[in-house]
Design an enzyme around this catalytic site. Structure first.
Site, short mmCIF file in Angstrom:
data_model
loop_
_atom_site.label_atom_id
_atom_site.label_comp_id
_atom_site.label_asym_id
_atom_site.label_seq_id
_atom_site.Cartn_x
_atom_site.Cartn_y
_atom_site.Cartn_z
N LEU A 43 0.81 -1.21 0.00
CA LEU A 43 0.00 0.00 0.00
C LEU A 43 0.85 1.26 0.00
O LEU A 43 0.49 2.27 -0.61
CB LEU A 43 -0.92 0.02 1.22
CG LEU A 43 -2.04 -1.03 1.26
CD1 LEU A 43 -2.75 -0.99 2.60
CD2 LEU A 43 -3.03 -0.81 0.12
N GLY A 47 9.67 5.73 6.27
CA GLY A 47 11.00 5.49 6.82
C GLY A 47 11.08 4.22 7.66
O GLY A 47 12.13 3.62 7.77
N PHE A 48 9.93 3.79 8.21
CA PHE A 48 9.93 2.63 9.10
C PHE A 48 9.92 1.31 8.35
O PHE A 48 10.24 0.27 8.88
CB PHE A 48 8.70 2.67 10.01
CG PHE A 48 7.41 2.71 9.26
CD1 PHE A 48 6.81 1.55 8.84
CD2 PHE A 48 6.81 3.92 8.96
CE1 PHE A 48 5.63 1.59 8.12
CE2 PHE A 48 5.63 3.96 8.25
CZ PHE A 48 5.04 2.79 7.83
N ASP A 172 1.54 14.22 13.53
CA ASP A 172 1.89 14.12 12.11
C ASP A 172 0.65 14.31 11.23
O ASP A 172 0.47 13.60 10.24
CB ASP A 172 2.55 12.77 11.83
CG ASP A 172 3.31 12.77 10.50
OD1 ASP A 172 3.59 13.86 9.98
OD2 ASP A 172 3.60 11.67 10.00
#
Length: 564
Positions: A43, A47-48, A172
């Site tokens: 999807l 960064g993770f 965020d």
């Protein structure tokens, strides 16, 4: 078999990290995680790691989202720290029980190859995020209206009030972390990870939700205290939400709307709204946290009334069964109300006479009916000539518009029952935004004399509504004949030119065996022509017919990859 990272470095298919840059490599389509979750498709990526659409084999093949955390660690203490931070986010998500926040299922730690991976399992939200919706608007020279952003504020502020009551700060908020859910057209708040990439020497990505010393947030959206000092307050989220509203109104990034030297937003120059909304946004955007609104409820009390600009026409929308209508003019407002104490601040709208007898129940408990308001849609040009299917330029769907034949009550004699169409569309798992666009195009192409005329719920339009239903039913027949996989049907409306380029690279790299991109085009064209004879493939509308072409091609590629 080779797989590629986002920098297009080639890797062995058994690798979990890129051997050249260290980036986590995607999980393979069809791979089963924890003997339960089968990967359908990727999807997104951050960064993770990545997020995936998956099928839960233990829950009647229900779709869900796997959110991947891929710590690249060598030292035992680093791995332990990653575990602690991962569990911290999972514990926060467990607390959040709100209909506009994806439901948390579980957290997993699995070993893939010789590496540990952490995954969160959450509800899948079918819809487009607001950055995609804005992109679509801009492709037509439009942005969001003041009425629409005011509605968005009314619908999302109660969600912030809820998470703030639990001492959770999102940190965020931006257009890409708000999704317009297709089933009921409510905004969903997603991504509570507060994701940050640590310096390379520390060796892993992690999330951190607690404490006031973590530097998180997107530049331009996050307030100064968050980006420069690592401090967050409840109204730091309110600041980010106000910036999001300005971006949706103007179509410009925050840096284009703010004079960093003077410390001033370009009110009246780039940003033009009513004095009342401007006053609200200015207070949300105050430099000092003490000068801002302290709670979401305070903002809701000061928002301008939607009826102050133009009284909307209300109509009924049923939760989870609504399919949106022909027509593309934006709705003036969508005002929703749930039986939830965190949403009690939402404004109610008087219902027209024909709605009053209706109610929707679930499990013996009455569920509040969503009421939407909007002008009748004006149909745009029927078929647009766009780029060739071989190098497509696919746009994302617009916000669904109201009202519509499928959402209108079956009250007059002679009107066909639309529930079967709704049920078939849902069983096939076809995204409703795409479905409506496709039926619209087929219907108005067959009746060019209706260009610019919307269908109403009046008796004189009964015959036209019935024809629209017939077109919808015939189109569902076509899709059943196409025998597309569930995954490709679910993605209809979201195919882009990048998908075709990926297939091209895979063919060149030999990942499809001896199959070439030319052969893919030929086979896809033949099947498409059997379904829709007479369509000029070089001029396919990329939001409708082009999506079906892509789905056929995607299924063919999937079959080839599974056989190699």
């Amino acid at each position: 078999m080779q797989v590629y990272c986002t920098k297009q470095h080639a890797n062995n298919g058994s690798n979990r990290f890129c051997t050249q840059c260290g980036e986590p490599l995607p999980l393979a389509v069809g791979q089963v995680i924890d003997n339960r979750y089968q990967i359908i498709r990727q999807l997104g990526q951050g960064g993770f790691g990545r997020t995936y659409l998956a099928e839960d084999k233990n829950q009647f093949h229900q779709t869900c989202v796997l959110k991947e955390f891929a710590p690249q660690v060598k030292e035992p203490q680093d791995l332990q720290k990653a575990k602690e931070l991962f569990e911290r986010e999972a514990n926060v998500l467990k607390k959040l029980q709100h209909p506009q926040i994806p439901r948390f299922h579980t957290s997993l730690q699995v070993k893939l190859g010789n590496k540990d991976f952490f995954l969160l399992v959450q509800d899948y939200v079918d819809g487009d995020d607001y950055s995609q919706l804005l992109e679509q608007r801009q492709s037509h020279g439009k942005t969001f209206s003041e009425e629409e952003v005011t509605t968005l504020l009314r619908q999302i502020l109660p969600v912030l009030s809820y998470i703030h009551s639990l001492d959770v700060v999102h940190r965020d908020i931006s257009p890409d972390n708000l999704i317009l859910r297709s089933s009921d057209h409510l905004p969903m708040l997603i991504d509570f990870g507060g994701v940050k990439q640590l310096p390379a020497s520390q060796g892993f990505w992690f999330t951190k939700l607690a404490g006031n010393h973590t530097l998180l947030g997107k530049k331009g959206y996050a307030p100064e205290e968050q980006l420069r000092q690592g401090k967050v307050y409840l109204n730091s989220d309110l600041y980010s939400l106000a910036v999001t509203i300005l971006v949706l109104l103007t179509g410009k990034e925050p840096q284009k709307l703010y004079d960093s030297y003077q410390g001033l937003w370009y009110w009246g120059k780039e940003i033009n709204v009513s004095p009342q909304l401007e006053a609200v946004l200015k207070k949300m955007l105050a430099y000092k946290p003490s000068d801002r609104y302290q709670t979401a409820e305070q903002i809701l009390k000061n928002l301008p009334l939607l009826t102050a600009t133009k009284p909307p026409t209300t109509h009924l929308t049923k939760l989870k069964t609504m399919i949106v209508a022909p027509g593309r003019q934006r709705a003036n407002a969508l005002v929703s109300k749930f039986h939830n104490k965190t949403q009690a601040v939402a404004k109610s709208i008087p219902l027209p006479v024909w709605i009053r007898p209706f109610a929707v129940s679930l499990g013996g408990t009455a569920l509040v009916v969503l009421t939407g308001a909007g002008t009748w849609a004006v149909v745009n040009a029927v078929i647009r000539s766009v780029t060739s299917i071989t190098i497509p330029s696919i746009s994302l769907p617009e916000i669904p518009q109201l009202p519509n034949p499928l959402g209108q009550p079956v009250s007059d004699k002679g009107t066909k029952d639309n529930t079967q169409i709704i049920s078939r569309r849902q069983q096939l798992e076809i995204p409703e935004v795409f479905f409506i666009k496709m039926v619209d195009e087929l219907f108005y192409t067959s009746k060019p004399e209706l260009k610019g005329r919307s269908l109403t719920s009046k008796a004189e339009d009964t015959a036209l509504r019935n024809e629209w239903y017939d077109v919808a039913s015939n189109f569902l027949d076509k899709l059943e004949q196409a025998n597309l996989s569930t995954a490709t049907r679910q993605k209809l409306g979201n195919y882009r030119s990048q998908d075709y380029e990926i297939w091209r690279r895979q063919a060149r790299a030999g990942q499809l065996g001896n199959y070439t991109i030319s052969q893919l085009n030929k086979d896809t064209n033949e099947k498409f022509d059997r379904l829709f004879p007479g369509q000029q493939r070089g001029k396919l509308n990329q939001q409708t017919f082009g999506q079906i072409w892509y789905a056929i091609a995607a299924d063919q590629v999937s079959k080839l990859k599974s056989s190699n």
